[in-house]
Motif scaffolding. Structure first.
Motif: not given
Lengths: 507, 507
Positions: B37-45
């Motif tokens: 499910a996660d979007p691209e910008k969720a990755a660093p967090g």
């Protein structure tokens, strides 16, 4: 100049906030899966896990290391920058609240909520208040204990109201609701006597798979960043956020009520944009997220109603809907859609209520919560009280508890004192709308022109600058005052309702 | 009689295991959302959050309280029940491994994996090895450091192999793969010279939404409990489990390859049933979950191949598929499906490989990993080595890295030493199959009759009793020995392959 002590304290706070962020990440993920995906047998384990994660967070917030670090910041208060001063205030308040709650009570609350939520689901499915009632009594008793721990000398419902909206108590809400009721009740009566617009243009079945594609398009259309967004389906639409790069929207889809999905998405998108619009500098600190429930609801109702149900936006909204349902919406005009989506109809279900009668649904819950907290009502008495208040405020008969006191999830989650912020948010939003309209007009881009263009950049820019980016670093009243140049005033909300529905119904 | 010390130590271990369970719940949830499910910008967090949660788990496992409690258990070893004796062994081993890894290395690994996974996604999408290569070098260097911390005197790849399958090293796998290769390579050559069965009966487009409905039906049909199951879609199918009441299956759907989805689901369903089949007594302890990667893969390959691709099960499988695609499968016979799903075709992509040549894909990865860990290969050299090995083992030319060394996610997740267990699992499974077949025949319900009936209860009961319920309380070799009454023997796997493909191809 920062002393070495202060540097060490700030670095220690950074590390503790990083840990709390990891736990928050976990809790939001677990909650998202609970509401959108989890199977029945996952529930007991989830209850234990959530209680454990919350306990770990409490240990960080209430531990000696946090206390010592905050003491150092306090001693250097004069030299702190804006961000650290805000962290001192917010962490200090959260810590002071949490340290008053014994671990045993926090654990009991977490488990009671997990059990009550499961029972509420079964009770709602089976239309059986008796299944839920003992859980509600248990939750109310724990809320009363919680309030007594937080402020033993104060009325318990006042203590709970303050948790959801700082500075608000029953005296405040009594005045606020009196003002709103004095406007809405006679207005709704005049509306009821006028000819009703037709909803024929959006009647009938709308394919669920295409509604699901429309839901995502609408969220992006109003401005949610697709690279930050997770979407899902659920029974009770909601949104959440982990940091400014990671937000969640869950909607529901009813085949025979396309507008329910449309306005749920616009509403939850407003919440999601608030979370995503907080200054990324505040990510992974206590300043991330919205400043209060009322201010959150101001953003969601702004996009649901002040943008979404406006005459000017009906054109772009119709175009977005027609791109997924060309054959259903052939020949429908923006005016048709505007009238259909604003038809006033006193009804049973809060989340499906029209904009005008919505606050009356909130007042019912406020009165019931007062009764539960004061001890005047036991859980067993709630359905009767609910029926009486719906009759009195909305003039409708409640046929069953599923469409009555079992409709909302909030009480099963121990969210008592939360509902009033829904109406307050509408009023905050109307005041923000007034100020934004003046600012945009002064800048040569009238609000209605912006809406009619379908490009909401100026709306998002204004809210982003005045509200979103501040996160929790400003209290809600201060947000209103600095954004609008004056104190909170519910007259803006009442004026808006009278003007809009007066025009729409030709009163 | 348990002393008071022992009681206290056990109660302290219970509390620490509850905390580790909450953290595991969080990590599995975050991983599930990351992949589905996660979007691209969720990755660093997410990277920061996962590193933080893992660190909290390490603190519990490696802390003084755990050490003291385990010491007390050790002192009372003779008086412990089976469950507590197993916990002492498993917690002791996990703790001994983790305490040798410095915090700094664990954190660096967690962050390197998060970065490498993002880079791998981009690299695979863009078919650009250069994007991934520096991340692979970084991961290999960290794995080498990890191995040196765990056992500085031992070959690093041997140390890693042992992490995934206790007791297995290069000497073991060299012998195992030599035996398998001696069977598979000549058999595949004879098969290639024989007439090939047609796949026409499952060719063409199968509607993705209906495939999705079929996927869920198949998972339930093979026996996953719907009240425990979360399903999702992803690029690389996987499964996971939190406890015996909460399991996850993600599949992928290719419109023009319905069998890929079908066998992915049967495979992941085997993993999920293993997790769900562990004794609920072991929930929220270190004994939950599968005992090793190889034993896990034995369960998944059992349902994918020994059940799913068998002649006897082809009838029930066809019926399940035809209920969703009646028009596509009209006139298709179970024999047609059996031959189509077992067509041998040396190919490029491991997860899409036929049953016979599958272990050759694993051997390629084993050889590359040996080279990376010994330092003979740098990441930049991998595509050339990959191409050479695919030519040598499978006789195919690798046209690009997307279908070559970038196809699998494992190395980006620092899972080096994991691949060999995939082939070993097939061999464990074949030995279990042999023993189960004898037991069922002795009980009067021949294995093929069970499969042909479509009711897999006896298969699940046998595996549940011999394998699943033990969780991590028995080592994999002991599971094999007690279930089969003899030591692990790869001949069962080779015999099975020779018999099945000999008959199928009339050799």
């Amino acid at each position: 100049m920062a002393s070495r002590d202060l540097e060490q304290a700030l670095s220690s706070i950074d590390a503790m906030e990083a840990r709390r962020y990891a736990l928050r990440y976990a809790l939001v993920s677990a909650e998202w899966l609970a509401e959108t995906a989890d199977p029945e047998k996952a529930a007991p384990g989830r209850g234990e896990a959530v209680a454990g994660l919350e306990e770990m967070d409490r240990e960080v917030l209430c531990g000696a290391e946090m206390g010592a670090a905050l003491d150092v910041l306090e001693a250097h208060r004069e030299g702190l920058g804006l961000k650290d001063a805000a962290r001192l205030r917010v962490l200090g308040r959260d810590r002071s609240e949490q340290t008053r709650i014994p671990n045993e009570l926090a654990g009991a609350m977490s488990r009671a909520v997990n059990d009550a939520t499961m029972a509420w689901r079964r009770a709602k499915r089976d239309n059986d208040w008796g299944v839920f009632a003992p859980h509600l009594d248990a939750v109310v008793a724990l809320c009363r204990r919680q309030a007594a721990c937080l402020d033993p000398g104060r009325d318990p419902y006042d203590v709970l109201l303050d948790l959801y909206e700082p500075g608000c108590d029953q005296a405040f809400y009594d005045r606020f609701f009196e003002r709103v009721r004095a406007c809405v009740v006679p207005l709704a009566e005049r509306v009821a006597a006028a000819p009703q617009p037709s909803r024929a243009c959006v009647a009938g079945a709308f394919d669920p798979d295409r509604q699901w594609a429309l839901a995502r398009d609408l969220a992006l259309f109003e401005g949610v960043d697709p690279e930050k967004l997770v979407m899902g389906r659920t029974e009770h639409p909601f949104s959440d956020g982990i940091d400014s790069g990671h937000v969640f929207i869950a909607t529901h889809i009813y085949e025979d009520d396309v507008l329910s999905n449309v306005f749920s998405v616009l509403h939850e998108g407003g919440h999601a944009m608030y979370e995503a619009g907080v200054d990324p500098e505040f990510d992974r600190t206590c300043l991330a997220g919205g400043t209060s429930m009322g201010m959150h609801e101001a953003q969601s109702r702004f996009f649901e109603n002040y943008v979404g149900r406006s005459r000017a936006f009906a054109g772009p909204l119709l175009a977005a809907m027609a791109s997924h349902f060309p054959e259903k919406l052939e020949g429908v005009t923006a005016g048709d859609l505007y009238r259909a989506e604003n038809r006033v109809e006193p009804s049973l279900v809060r989340t499906e209520a029209d904009e005008l009668t919505y606050p009356l649904h909130v007042m019912v819950r406020y009165e019931v919560e007062k009764g539960l907290l004061s001890g005047e009502l036991a859980a067993a008495d709630v359905p009767a009280a609910w029926g009486r208040l719906y009759r009195e405020y909305l003039g409708v008969e409640v046929p069953d508890d599923r469409r009555g006191a079992l409709q909302d999830i909030h009480w099963s989650q121990a969210s008592i004192g939360y509902f009033p912020t829904y109406a307050l948010g509408g009023a905050y939003g109307a005041q923000l709308l007034h100020a934004m309209t003046a600012d945009l007009a002064a800048g040569g881009t009238p609000f209605d022109d912006v809406l009619a263009s379908g490009d909401l950049v100026p709306v998002r820019a204004w809210l982003g600058d005045r509200v979103w980016r501040w996160g929790r670093s400003k209290e809600p009243r201060r947000i209103v005052e600095e954004a609008c140049g004056e104190e909170f005033d519910p007259d803006y909300y009442c004026d808006y309702l009278e003007r809009k529905f007066g025009e729409l119904y030709g009163l």
